[in-house]
Design a protein around this motif. Structure first.
Motif, PDB file in Angstrom:
ATOM      1  N   HIS A   6       0.867  -1.187   0.000  1.00  0.00           N
ATOM      2  CA  HIS A   6       0.000   0.000   0.000  1.00  0.00           C
ATOM      3  C   HIS A   6       0.902   1.235   0.000  1.00  0.00           C
ATOM      4  CE1 HIS A   6      -3.570  -2.462   0.865  1.00  0.00           C
ATOM      5  NE2 HIS A   6      -2.778  -3.135   1.682  1.00  0.00           N
ATOM      6  N   HIS A   7       0.873   1.985  -1.094  1.00  0.00           N
ATOM      7  CA  HIS A   7       1.852   3.048  -1.326  1.00  0.00           C
ATOM      8  C   HIS A   7       1.234   4.446  -1.265  1.00  0.00           C
ATOM      9  CE1 HIS A   7       4.924   0.131  -2.626  1.00  0.00           C
ATOM     10  NE2 HIS A   7       3.917  -0.512  -3.178  1.00  0.00           N
ATOM     11  N   THR A   8       2.113   5.448  -1.241  1.00  0.00           N
ATOM     12  CA  THR A   8       1.682   6.840  -1.335  1.00  0.00           C
ATOM     13  C   THR A   8       1.236   7.135  -2.770  1.00  0.00           C
ATOM     14  OG1 THR A   8       3.310   7.494   0.333  1.00  0.00           O
ATOM     15  CG2 THR A   8       2.376   9.243  -1.020  1.00  0.00           C
ATOM     16  N   PRO A   9       0.051   7.698  -2.973  1.00  0.00           N
ATOM     17  CA  PRO A   9      -0.388   8.037  -4.337  1.00  0.00           C
ATOM     18  C   PRO A   9       0.591   8.999  -5.004  1.00  0.00           C
ATOM     19  CG  PRO A   9      -2.211   8.222  -2.788  1.00  0.00           C
ATOM     20  CD  PRO A   9      -0.972   8.034  -1.963  1.00  0.00           C
ATOM     21  N   GLU A  10       0.718   8.868  -6.304  1.00  0.00           N
ATOM     22  CA  GLU A  10       1.695   9.685  -7.024  1.00  0.00           C
ATOM     23  C   GLU A  10       1.384  11.176  -6.913  1.00  0.00           C
ATOM     24  OE1 GLU A  10       3.989   9.865 -11.336  1.00  0.00           O
ATOM     25  OE2 GLU A  10       2.754   8.137 -10.797  1.00  0.00           O
ATOM     26  N   ALA A  11       0.110  11.546  -6.923  1.00  0.00           N
ATOM     27  CA  ALA A  11      -0.243  12.963  -6.797  1.00  0.00           C
ATOM     28  C   ALA A  11       0.228  13.536  -5.462  1.00  0.00           C
ATOM     29  CB  ALA A  11      -1.747  13.145  -6.946  1.00  0.00           C
ATOM     30  N   MET A  12       0.178  12.711  -4.426  1.00  0.00           N
ATOM     31  CA  MET A  12       0.633  13.158  -3.104  1.00  0.00           C
ATOM     32  C   MET A  12       2.153  13.277  -3.071  1.00  0.00           C
ATOM     33  SD  MET A  12      -0.619  11.692   0.592  1.00  0.00           S
ATOM     34  CE  MET A  12      -2.321  12.172   0.216  1.00  0.00           C
ATOM     35  N   LEU A  13       2.850  12.364  -3.742  1.00  0.00           N
ATOM     36  CA  LEU A  13       4.311  12.468  -3.842  1.00  0.00           C
ATOM     37  C   LEU A  13       4.709  13.731  -4.604  1.00  0.00           C
ATOM     38  CD1 LEU A  13       5.265   8.760  -4.632  1.00  0.00           C
ATOM     39  CD2 LEU A  13       5.816  10.026  -2.542  1.00  0.00           C
ATOM     40  N   ALA A  14       3.952  14.062  -5.649  1.00  0.00           N
ATOM     41  CA  ALA A  14       4.237  15.282  -6.415  1.00  0.00           C
ATOM     42  C   ALA A  14       4.040  16.514  -5.549  1.00  0.00           C
ATOM     43  CB  ALA A  14       3.338  15.345  -7.651  1.00  0.00           C
ATOM     44  N   ALA A  15       2.973  16.527  -4.738  1.00  0.00           N
ATOM     45  CA  ALA A  15       2.732  17.658  -3.841  1.00  0.00           C
ATOM     46  C   ALA A  15       3.830  17.763  -2.789  1.00  0.00           C
ATOM     47  CB  ALA A  15       1.372  17.514  -3.182  1.00  0.00           C
ATOM     48  N   SER A  34      10.972   6.867   3.335  1.00  0.00           N
ATOM     49  CA  SER A  34      12.206   6.338   3.925  1.00  0.00           C
ATOM     50  C   SER A  34      12.174   4.815   4.028  1.00  0.00           C
ATOM     51  CB  SER A  34      12.429   6.950   5.315  1.00  0.00           C
ATOM     52  OG  SER A  34      11.553   6.390   6.285  1.00  0.00           O
ATOM     53  N   LEU A  35      10.970   4.219   3.972  1.00  0.00           N
ATOM     54  CA  LEU A  35      10.819   2.773   4.087  1.00  0.00           C
ATOM     55  C   LEU A  35      10.585   2.088   2.752  1.00  0.00           C
ATOM     56  CD1 LEU A  35       8.364   2.718   7.158  1.00  0.00           C
ATOM     57  CD2 LEU A  35      10.828   2.265   7.210  1.00  0.00           C
ATOM     58  N   CYS A  36      10.182   2.827   1.733  1.00  0.00           N
ATOM     59  CA  CYS A  36       9.675   2.238   0.494  1.00  0.00           C
ATOM     60  C   CYS A  36      10.545   2.619  -0.703  1.00  0.00           C
ATOM     61  CB  CYS A  36       8.224   2.701   0.273  1.00  0.00           C
ATOM     62  SG  CYS A  36       7.492   2.068  -1.240  1.00  0.00           S
ATOM     63  N   ASP A  37      11.238   1.639  -1.278  1.00  0.00           N
ATOM     64  CA  ASP A  37      12.091   1.896  -2.444  1.00  0.00           C
ATOM     65  C   ASP A  37      11.282   2.411  -3.626  1.00  0.00           C
ATOM     66  OD1 ASP A  37      14.306   1.056  -1.017  1.00  0.00           O
ATOM     67  OD2 ASP A  37      14.229  -0.999  -1.787  1.00  0.00           O
ATOM     68  N   GLN A  38      10.099   1.833  -3.839  1.00  0.00           N
ATOM     69  CA  GLN A  38       9.283   2.214  -4.996  1.00  0.00           C
ATOM     70  C   GLN A  38       8.890   3.684  -4.921  1.00  0.00           C
ATOM     71  OE1 GLN A  38       6.000  -0.431  -6.103  1.00  0.00           O
ATOM     72  NE2 GLN A  38       4.683   1.345  -6.446  1.00  0.00           N
ATOM     73  N   CYS A  39       8.378   4.126  -3.773  1.00  0.00           N
ATOM     74  CA  CYS A  39       7.937   5.517  -3.651  1.00  0.00           C
ATOM     75  C   CYS A  39       9.121   6.481  -3.602  1.00  0.00           C
ATOM     76  CB  CYS A  39       7.055   5.681  -2.415  1.00  0.00           C
ATOM     77  SG  CYS A  39       5.434   4.880  -2.594  1.00  0.00           S
ATOM     78  N   ARG A  40      10.251   6.016  -3.085  1.00  0.00           N
ATOM     79  CA  ARG A  40      11.442   6.859  -3.081  1.00  0.00           C
ATOM     80  C   ARG A  40      11.916   7.135  -4.501  1.00  0.00           C
ATOM     81  NH1 ARG A  40      13.626   4.521   0.782  1.00  0.00           N
ATOM     82  NH2 ARG A  40      14.949   3.014  -0.293  1.00  0.00           N
ATOM     83  N   THR A  41      11.827   6.124  -5.373  1.00  0.00           N
ATOM     84  CA  THR A  41      12.205   6.307  -6.777  1.00  0.00           C
ATOM     85  C   THR A  41      11.244   7.263  -7.475  1.00  0.00           C
ATOM     86  OG1 THR A  41      13.169   4.087  -6.874  1.00  0.00           O
ATOM     87  CG2 THR A  41      12.562   5.108  -8.965  1.00  0.00           C
TER      88      THR A  41
END
Length: 211
Positions: A6-15, A34-41
């Motif tokens: 369960h990841h952070t939505p991309e729109a939230m990462l952009a914000a 800090s915990l998730c390689d996918q969202c960090r990328t």
């Protein structure tokens, strides 16, 4: 740690990359990243795009007064903010919010505890400690709630959330999160509006607990 599903939505990462995400949500997103390689990328990609846009923008002349004030500020003594490393189950962003100190737990009843990290007009962020098998009273949301698991796991009407998983609740989500057997579930939770509890007693105590 099990795989994060369960990841952070991309729109939230952009914000978050643009610096427009409210502080409480930023703490949770920074911790998840800090915990998730996918969202960090994904976050790094948004930051790179933002940098490229800034490079392509036309320069704007500033007044002599503004330039002088800026140079004066640059000459002032600089005291860097402390950098906090991970401590136990708490990643660096959580330790920064805790200012390097252990959580100050306060009981909410039935073994559930909380430690409020910050609270203000834009929202609040807190740590929650939920004993195995214990449920948070059923509720819905008047705004947005982000819940990130740091230890153990919990389950609700939408599925199971383990360490590193992020649940996003809004007005459409009516749920009763329950800690799974095993380790106590410790979560980092941020809201931008009070929760909406269905039972009378949680509603009565809500102003006291600032939930």
């Amino acid at each position: 740690m099990s795989a994060i599903t369960h990841h952070t939505p991309e729109a939230m990462l952009a914000a978050y990359a643009a610096g427009t995400l409210p502080h409480a949500f930023s703490v949770v997103v920074a911790t998840h990243v800090s915990l998730c390689d996918q969202c960090r990328t994904t976050l790094a990609a948004h930051q790179a795009v933002g940098g490229a846009i800034l490079d392509d923008m036309d320069s704007v002349a500033v007044s002599g007064g503004l330039r002088s004030a800026l140079m004066q500020r640059l000459d002032e003594p600089f005291s860097p903010e402390p950098v906090y490393d991970r401590s136990g189950i708490y990643p660096g962003p959580v330790m920064e919010a805790l200012k390097g100190e252990p959580p100050r737990w306060k009981t909410l009843g039935m073994g559930v505890r909380q430690s409020i990290l910050s609270s203000g007009g834009e929202g609040s962020v807190r740590l929650l400690f939920i004993p195995p098998g214990q449920a948070v009273p059923d509720h819905t949301h008047n705004g947005l709630e982000l819940t990130l698991v740091l230890q153990g796991s919990f389950s609700d009407e939408t599925g199971r959330f383990g360490v590193g998983d992020l649940e996003i609740g809004d007005e459409s989500l009516h749920h009763t999160p329950t800690a799974d057997p095993g380790d106590p579930c410790i979560c980092l939770a941020a809201t931008d509006a009070p929760l909406s509890f269905n039972a009378f007693l949680p509603r009565l105590l809500q102003p006291i607990f600032k939930i």
